[in-house]
Scaffold this motif. Structure first.
Motif, mmCIF file in Angstrom:
data_model
loop_
_atom_site.group_PDB
_atom_site.id
_atom_site.type_symbol
_atom_site.label_atom_id
_atom_site.label_comp_id
_atom_site.label_asym_id
_atom_site.label_seq_id
_atom_site.Cartn_x
_atom_site.Cartn_y
_atom_site.Cartn_z
ATOM 1 N N UNK A 1 15.691 30.181 125.501
ATOM 2 C CA UNK A 1 14.575 29.861 124.611
ATOM 3 C C UNK A 1 13.439 29.194 125.391
ATOM 4 N N UNK A 2 13.799 28.309 126.324
ATOM 5 C CA UNK A 2 12.781 27.647 127.148
ATOM 6 C C UNK A 2 12.056 28.664 128.020
ATOM 7 N N UNK A 3 12.805 29.603 128.606
ATOM 8 C CA UNK A 3 12.201 30.623 129.461
ATOM 9 C C UNK A 3 11.265 31.520 128.660
ATOM 10 N N UNK A 4 11.707 31.938 127.478
ATOM 11 C CA UNK A 4 10.865 32.778 126.615
ATOM 12 C C UNK A 4 9.593 32.030 126.219
ATOM 13 N N UNK A 5 9.714 30.743 125.938
ATOM 14 C CA UNK A 5 8.553 29.938 125.561
ATOM 15 C C UNK A 5 7.529 29.900 126.692
ATOM 16 N N UNK A 6 8.017 29.750 127.921
ATOM 17 C CA UNK A 6 7.117 29.698 129.078
ATOM 18 C C UNK A 6 6.393 31.028 129.257
ATOM 19 N N UNK A 7 7.140 32.128 129.171
ATOM 20 C CA UNK A 7 6.539 33.455 129.352
ATOM 21 C C UNK A 7 5.493 33.726 128.278
ATOM 22 N N UNK A 8 5.828 33.439 127.036
ATOM 23 C CA UNK A 8 4.885 33.670 125.933
ATOM 24 C C UNK A 8 3.660 32.771 126.054
ATOM 25 N N UNK A 9 3.859 31.540 126.509
ATOM 26 C CA UNK A 9 2.734 30.617 126.669
ATOM 27 C C UNK A 9 1.761 31.121 127.726
ATOM 28 N N UNK A 10 2.294 31.614 128.845
ATOM 29 C CA UNK A 10 1.442 32.149 129.909
ATOM 30 C C UNK A 10 0.673 33.368 129.411
ATOM 31 N N UNK A 11 1.354 34.258 128.698
ATOM 32 C CA UNK A 11 0.696 35.459 128.161
ATOM 33 C C UNK A 11 -0.386 35.090 127.148
ATOM 34 N N UNK A 12 -0.081 34.107 126.294
ATOM 35 C CA UNK A 12 -1.069 33.673 125.299
ATOM 36 C C UNK A 12 -2.280 33.049 125.970
ATOM 37 N N UNK A 13 -2.055 32.254 127.003
ATOM 38 C CA UNK A 13 -3.168 31.631 127.716
ATOM 39 C C UNK A 13 -4.059 32.688 128.366
ATOM 40 N N UNK A 14 -3.434 33.722 128.963
ATOM 41 C CA UNK A 14 -4.211 34.785 129.590
ATOM 42 C C UNK A 14 -4.983 35.585 128.546
ATOM 43 N N UNK A 15 -4.343 35.844 127.405
ATOM 44 C CA UNK A 15 -5.012 36.582 126.339
ATOM 45 C C UNK A 15 -6.197 35.782 125.795
ATOM 46 N N UNK A 16 -6.012 34.486 125.643
ATOM 47 C CA UNK A 16 -7.086 33.629 125.154
ATOM 48 C C UNK A 16 -8.253 33.603 126.147
ATOM 49 N N UNK A 17 -7.932 33.521 127.451
ATOM 50 C CA UNK A 17 -8.974 33.511 128.473
ATOM 51 C C UNK A 17 -9.751 34.828 128.476
ATOM 52 N N UNK A 18 -9.041 35.946 128.360
ATOM 53 C CA UNK A 18 -9.699 37.257 128.319
ATOM 54 C C UNK A 18 -10.595 37.392 127.095
ATOM 55 N N UNK A 19 -10.093 36.904 125.959
ATOM 56 C CA UNK A 19 -10.879 36.967 124.728
ATOM 57 C C UNK A 19 -12.129 36.103 124.846
ATOM 58 N N UNK A 20 -12.002 34.954 125.481
ATOM 59 C CA UNK A 20 -13.145 34.067 125.663
ATOM 60 C C UNK A 20 -14.210 34.714 126.534
ATOM 61 N N UNK A 21 -13.773 35.362 127.631
ATOM 62 C CA UNK A 21 -14.721 36.041 128.516
ATOM 63 C C UNK A 21 -15.407 37.182 127.785
ATOM 64 N N UNK A 22 -14.636 37.932 127.009
ATOM 65 C CA UNK A 22 -15.201 39.051 126.245
ATOM 66 C C UNK A 22 -16.258 38.575 125.256
ATOM 67 N N UNK A 23 -15.945 37.499 124.535
ATOM 68 C CA UNK A 23 -16.894 36.992 123.544
ATOM 69 C C UNK A 23 -18.152 36.443 124.203
ATOM 70 N N UNK B 1 23.315 32.199 114.755
ATOM 71 C CA UNK B 1 23.499 32.046 116.194
ATOM 72 C C UNK B 1 24.143 30.687 116.481
ATOM 73 N N UNK B 2 24.600 30.520 117.714
ATOM 74 C CA UNK B 2 25.164 29.252 118.154
ATOM 75 C C UNK B 2 24.263 28.642 119.221
ATOM 76 N N UNK B 3 24.039 27.366 119.112
ATOM 77 C CA UNK B 3 23.136 26.690 120.039
ATOM 78 C C UNK B 3 23.802 26.306 121.344
ATOM 79 N N UNK B 4 24.151 27.281 122.163
ATOM 80 C CA UNK B 4 24.786 27.015 123.448
ATOM 81 C C UNK B 4 23.728 26.612 124.473
ATOM 82 N N UNK B 5 24.185 26.103 125.606
ATOM 83 C CA UNK B 5 23.268 25.737 126.684
ATOM 84 C C UNK B 5 22.497 26.953 127.192
ATOM 85 N N UNK B 6 23.186 28.092 127.254
ATOM 86 C CA UNK B 6 22.536 29.319 127.704
ATOM 87 C C UNK B 6 21.437 29.736 126.733
#
Length: 216
Positions: free
Chosen positions: A185-207, A175-180
């Protein structure tokens, strides 16, 4: 991902520094600051300096948090002094970088980190002012940032991992490291981070519920 391995060091430091700063005299606070500064000296020219050079700034955060718990604000004179100190810190960092001219030496001697002792308080005030203005004209932005602030550790871990994969793919010519690309990559990181945080919170409540059911 040195930060992931270093978080526990600051957790342990907080157990000592937070009680020590509570209702402490100015002399004691100055001693604690010098102690944190001196603690980093043995690690000069070592990789571990990147961790311990931040201790004085960490202590500043604790001191300001302690001050904020008993005061509603700061005086205009103190605010101006903090901003001036911040500007002086930026100048010091720029001049040191120009004079040394060697990133490894700047890193090893802590010159990349020490100026932020001056920079950080004023920078925090500027960000606070910006957030106040944003709250007045676009409060939904602050609410979104507040939610994102709840998953900063996940964001750090995910973006570091994706960055490693991206750099490897760029080096191999896939791949080429363009600005786009970096923006995506930054947007994907944010989305995955939010999903991971929610999954972790749900798992904590379940446990917790499972543990409560097992106990009873």
């Amino acid at each position: 991902m040195w930060y992931m391995n270093a978080v526990w060091v600051y957790y342990l430091a907080a157990l000592f520094l937070v009680p020590a700063c509570r209702d402490a005299s100015r002399i004691k606070k100055a001693f604690l600051f010098l102690f944190c500064f001196a603690f980093a000296v043995p690690f000069l020219m070592e990789t571990r300096l990147v961790l311990f050079a931040r201790l004085p700034i960490f202590l500043l955060g604790i001191l300001f948090a302690e001050y904020g718990s008993t005061h509603e604000g700061i005086s205009p004179r103190a605010a101006v002094a903090a901003v001036i100190a911040s500007m002086a810190g930026w100048v010091l960092l720029s001049k040191a970088n120009a004079l040394v001219g060697n990133a490894d030496l700047m890193w090893g001697t802590g010159l990349f980190w020490w100026p932020f002792i001056l920079i950080t308080p004023g920078l925090c005030l500027v960000f606070s002012l910006i957030c106040t203005l944003v709250e007045r004209f676009a409060p939904q932005v602050n609410r979104a940032l507040a939610k994102l602030g709840g998953c900063t550790l996940e964001l750090y871990a995910i973006h570091t991992l994706l960055l490693q994969f991206a750099n490897a793919a760029i080096a191999d010519g896939y791949i080429q490291g363009s600005n786009l690309f970096w923006a995506a990559l930054a947007l994907v990181s944010i989305v995955l981070a939010v999903l991971l945080a929610k999954a972790t919170a749900c798992l904590s409540v379940y446990l917790q519920r499972r543990n409560a059911c097992t106990t009873h």
